[in-house]
Design an enzyme around this catalytic site. Structure first.
Site, PDB file in Angstrom:
ATOM      1  N   ASN A  40      40.328  50.689  50.352  1.00  0.00           N
ATOM      2  CA  ASN A  40      40.289  52.157  50.353  1.00  0.00           C
ATOM      3  C   ASN A  40      39.651  52.717  51.626  1.00  0.00           C
ATOM      4  O   ASN A  40      39.207  53.866  51.653  1.00  0.00           O
ATOM      5  CB  ASN A  40      39.501  52.675  49.141  1.00  0.00           C
ATOM      6  CG  ASN A  40      39.995  52.110  47.833  1.00  0.00           C
ATOM      7  OD1 ASN A  40      39.319  51.271  47.231  1.00  0.00           O
ATOM      8  ND2 ASN A  40      41.150  52.523  47.393  1.00  0.00           N
ATOM      9  N   HIS A  68      45.887  48.673  46.768  1.00  0.00           N
ATOM     10  CA  HIS A  68      46.107  49.597  47.883  1.00  0.00           C
ATOM     11  C   HIS A  68      46.340  48.878  49.215  1.00  0.00           C
ATOM     12  O   HIS A  68      46.329  49.511  50.277  1.00  0.00           O
ATOM     13  CB  HIS A  68      44.915  50.555  48.029  1.00  0.00           C
ATOM     14  CG  HIS A  68      44.786  51.521  46.888  1.00  0.00           C
ATOM     15  ND1 HIS A  68      45.714  52.522  46.649  1.00  0.00           N
ATOM     16  CD2 HIS A  68      43.856  51.639  45.904  1.00  0.00           C
ATOM     17  CE1 HIS A  68      45.346  53.215  45.581  1.00  0.00           C
ATOM     18  NE2 HIS A  68      44.228  52.693  45.106  1.00  0.00           N
ATOM     19  N   HIS A 180      35.104  50.262  41.197  1.00  0.00           N
ATOM     20  CA  HIS A 180      34.219  51.049  42.077  1.00  0.00           C
ATOM     21  C   HIS A 180      32.846  51.350  41.482  1.00  0.00           C
ATOM     22  O   HIS A 180      32.082  52.090  42.093  1.00  0.00           O
ATOM     23  CB  HIS A 180      34.887  52.370  42.496  1.00  0.00           C
ATOM     24  CG  HIS A 180      36.019  52.206  43.458  1.00  0.00           C
ATOM     25  ND1 HIS A 180      36.423  53.204  44.311  1.00  0.00           N
ATOM     26  CD2 HIS A 180      36.825  51.158  43.725  1.00  0.00           C
ATOM     27  CE1 HIS A 180      37.447  52.783  45.048  1.00  0.00           C
ATOM     28  NE2 HIS A 180      37.713  51.531  44.707  1.00  0.00           N
TER      29      HIS A 180
HETATM   30 FE   LIG Z   1      39.406  50.257  45.269  1.00  0.00          FE
HETATM   31 FE   LIG Z   2      42.119  48.821  43.626  1.00  0.00          FE
END
Ligand SMILES: [Fe+2]
Ligand SMILES: [Fe+2]
Length: 273
Positions: A40, A68, A180
């Protein structure tokens, strides 16, 4: 061997905290190897080649990712030439880049890093359990590798725990990423593998998972997207996990969280002295 894993870097706030704090940390704590999840790091979505280079310059020996990995299309190209960049090993055959890499730590140890992604509440992927069997067979702990680090990028804590027990005794560390938020279940499993369900993120905890909070709150209220997700730009908390690895066995001797800066309470591994 002394190892540090840092969780998902979210946007500029997370990157700035790493460039500001990581080099000094590596020196003062005499850290031999650093893994950073960078999925990220580019505006909250993916990672660029410039950011990959910046994280390596700050001290990252390996950069893992997750769902991602390829949000920034340039990753499809630089994945082949940036050898410290990893994407999940259980992406379908033909996906650019590598899911595992063998790296040399500052103390000379051979460290196998594997990035794997879960399948519960995630996009359909190949079997992560079969993928880790293949990687461990190619470079077993104590034979071809002095340490084995697995970033298990997944949503469900049940899948993370099951995976960790599956490789217990065959890896130095299984660490969860993706959600996270750091969990408090860090420990050494019976077979000697250090484990934490999620290491947390390097980002601004005043947002929602590191993103500016207004848009996520709006979407839960109305279900109508009315804007873009953008990273929150307040001071980041560096969330990580420190592991002392027994040089003889490659298994974990001690494990403790690291949290520095931002709004979470600070904690530094006691064995860093
Ligand atoms: Fe992440
Ligand atoms: Fe992720």
């Amino acid at each position: 061997m002394r190892l540090l894993m840092l969780g998902d870097v979210v946007g500029r706030s997370g990157r700035d905290a790493i460039t500001a704090k990581l080099p000094a940390l590596i020196d003062s704590a005499r850290i031999d190897f650093v893994i950073i999840n960078g999925e990220n790091s580019a505006g909250g979505f993916g990672i660029t080649e410039d950011i990959t280079t910046a994280l390596v310059d700050a001290g990252a020996d390996a950069i893992t990712t997750g769902n991602h990995a390829f949000d920034q299309r340039e990753a499809l190209v630089f994945a082949a030439r940036q050898e410290r960049f990893l994407r999940p090993a259980n992406f379908p055959p033909g996906t650019p880049g590598r899911g595992a890499g063998m790296f040399t730590a500052r103390n000379g140890a051979r460290v196998l890093v594997v990035n794997v992604m879960g399948r519960v509440f995630m996009d359909a992927l190949d079997d992560p359990f079969a993928a880790i069997e293949r990687e461990l067979a190619a470079a077993p702990l104590g034979e071809a590798a002095d340490a084995v680090i697995i970033d298990f990028h997944a949503e469900a804590t049940s899948e993370k725990q099951a995976f960790a027990h599956f490789v217990d005794g065959r890896a130095s560390l299984v660490v969860g990423t993706h959600t996270h938020v750091p969990t408090s279940d860090y420990r050494i499993l019976p077979g000697g593998t250090a484990y934490q369900s999620d290491v947390g993120m390097c980002g601004d905890f005043e947002g929602v998972l590191g993103m500016e909070k207004d848009e996520p709150v709006r979407r839960f209220l109305t279900k109508l997207p009315s804007g873009r997700f953008t990273p929150a730009l307040g001071p980041a908390t560096l969330c990580g996990l420190a592991v002392e690895i027994d040089d003889n066995t490659g298994l974990a001797a001690a494990v403790a969280p690291l949290r520095l800066g931002g709004v979470l309470s600070e904690t530094v591994p006691p064995f860093w002295g």
